[in-house]
Scaffold this motif. Structure first.
Motif, PDB file in Angstrom:
ATOM      1  N   GLU A   1       0.823  -1.209   0.000  1.00 32.81           N
ATOM      2  CA  GLU A   1       0.000   0.000   0.000  1.00 32.81           C
ATOM      3  C   GLU A   1       0.858   1.260   0.000  1.00 32.81           C
ATOM      4  OE1 GLU A   1      -2.944  -0.049   3.086  1.00 32.81           O
ATOM      5  OE2 GLU A   1      -3.601  -2.069   2.544  1.00 32.81           O
TER       6      GLU A   1
ATOM      7  N   PRO B   1       3.068   2.229  -3.747  1.00 36.34           N
ATOM      8  CA  PRO B   1       2.406   3.008  -4.803  1.00 36.34           C
ATOM      9  C   PRO B   1       2.154   4.465  -4.392  1.00 36.34           C
ATOM     10  CG  PRO B   1       1.302   0.899  -4.494  1.00 36.34           C
ATOM     11  CD  PRO B   1       2.301   1.043  -3.383  1.00 36.34           C
ATOM     12  N   ARG B   2       1.828   4.677  -3.126  1.00 36.24           N
ATOM     13  CA  ARG B   2       1.594   6.048  -2.649  1.00 36.24           C
ATOM     14  C   ARG B   2       2.885   6.853  -2.693  1.00 36.24           C
ATOM     15  NH1 ARG B   2      -0.568   7.361   3.307  1.00 36.24           N
ATOM     16  NH2 ARG B   2       1.590   6.897   3.700  1.00 36.24           N
TER      17      ARG B   2
ATOM     18  N   LEU C   1       5.492   6.318  -4.641  1.00 36.70           N
ATOM     19  CA  LEU C   1       5.828   6.566  -6.046  1.00 36.70           C
ATOM     20  C   LEU C   1       4.954   7.667  -6.635  1.00 36.70           C
ATOM     21  CD1 LEU C   1       6.341   2.881  -7.246  1.00 36.70           C
ATOM     22  CD2 LEU C   1       8.113   4.567  -6.665  1.00 36.70           C
ATOM     23  N   ALA C   2       3.677   7.659  -6.301  1.00 32.51           N
ATOM     24  CA  ALA C   2       2.764   8.687  -6.821  1.00 32.51           C
ATOM     25  C   ALA C   2       3.125  10.064  -6.284  1.00 32.51           C
ATOM     26  CB  ALA C   2       1.320   8.337  -6.462  1.00 32.51           C
ATOM     27  N   ILE C   3       3.426  10.149  -5.003  1.00 34.28           N
ATOM     28  CA  ILE C   3       3.746  11.445  -4.398  1.00 34.28           C
ATOM     29  C   ILE C   3       5.066  11.990  -4.914  1.00 34.28           C
ATOM     30  CG2 ILE C   3       4.405  12.549  -2.208  1.00 34.28           C
ATOM     31  CD1 ILE C   3       2.215  10.822  -0.879  1.00 34.28           C
ATOM     32  N   THR C   4       6.059  11.111  -5.067  1.00 32.88           N
ATOM     33  CA  THR C   4       7.383  11.567  -5.493  1.00 32.88           C
ATOM     34  C   THR C   4       7.499  11.704  -7.003  1.00 32.88           C
ATOM     35  OG1 THR C   4       8.260   9.304  -5.605  1.00 32.88           O
ATOM     36  CG2 THR C   4       8.522  10.509  -3.511  1.00 32.88           C
ATOM     37  N   GLY C   5       6.631  11.014  -7.742  1.00 31.37           N
ATOM     38  CA  GLY C   5       6.721  11.040  -9.196  1.00 31.37           C
ATOM     39  C   GLY C   5       7.830  10.156  -9.742  1.00 31.37           C
TER      40      GLY C   5
ATOM     41  N   GLU D   1       9.381   6.561 -10.872  1.00 35.12           N
ATOM     42  CA  GLU D   1       8.938   5.256 -11.333  1.00 35.12           C
ATOM     43  C   GLU D   1       9.670   4.189 -10.528  1.00 35.12           C
ATOM     44  OE1 GLU D   1       9.195   4.743 -15.538  1.00 35.12           O
ATOM     45  OE2 GLU D   1       8.404   6.743 -15.927  1.00 35.12           O
TER      46      GLU D   1
END
Length: 99
Positions: A27, A30-31, A33-37, A39
């Protein structure tokens, strides 16, 4: 315990442990990676950038339930995470002056 994370080396070790904690959680990763941008395949390269490890600790500190779970699972006092952040480059405004 906060003294143990006051040195940069110990702070880096704590941040690397925190990155492992994040990477091992289906969980949190992915959060993060999404917050930091970033990959997933670029994490190793990003980890070489100044401020990345501070960002890992900021991510942990930004969400109290995550901080408390990290602290419990690793035996790290929550205050030690903040102390480690302050010992890292870009962890605060006075880092350069303190080295």
């Amino acid at each position: 315990m906060a003294e143990q994370t006051s040195t940069r080396e110990n702070a880096e070790a704590l941040a690397i442990g925190a990155l492992g904690f994040i990477a091992g959680d289906p969980e949190l990763l992915p959060r993060f990676l999404a917050i930091t941008g970033i990959e997933a395949g670029a994490i190793r390269q990003a980890a070489r950038e100044p401020g990345f490890l501070a960002g890992v600790l900021q991510f942990i500190l930004a969400h109290e339930p995550t901080l408390l779970r990290f602290a419990e699972e690793t035996g790290t006092p929550p205050a030690a995470v903040g102390a480690a952040l302050r010992a890292l480059p870009t962890g605060n405004d006075t880092y350069e002056a303190s080295t």
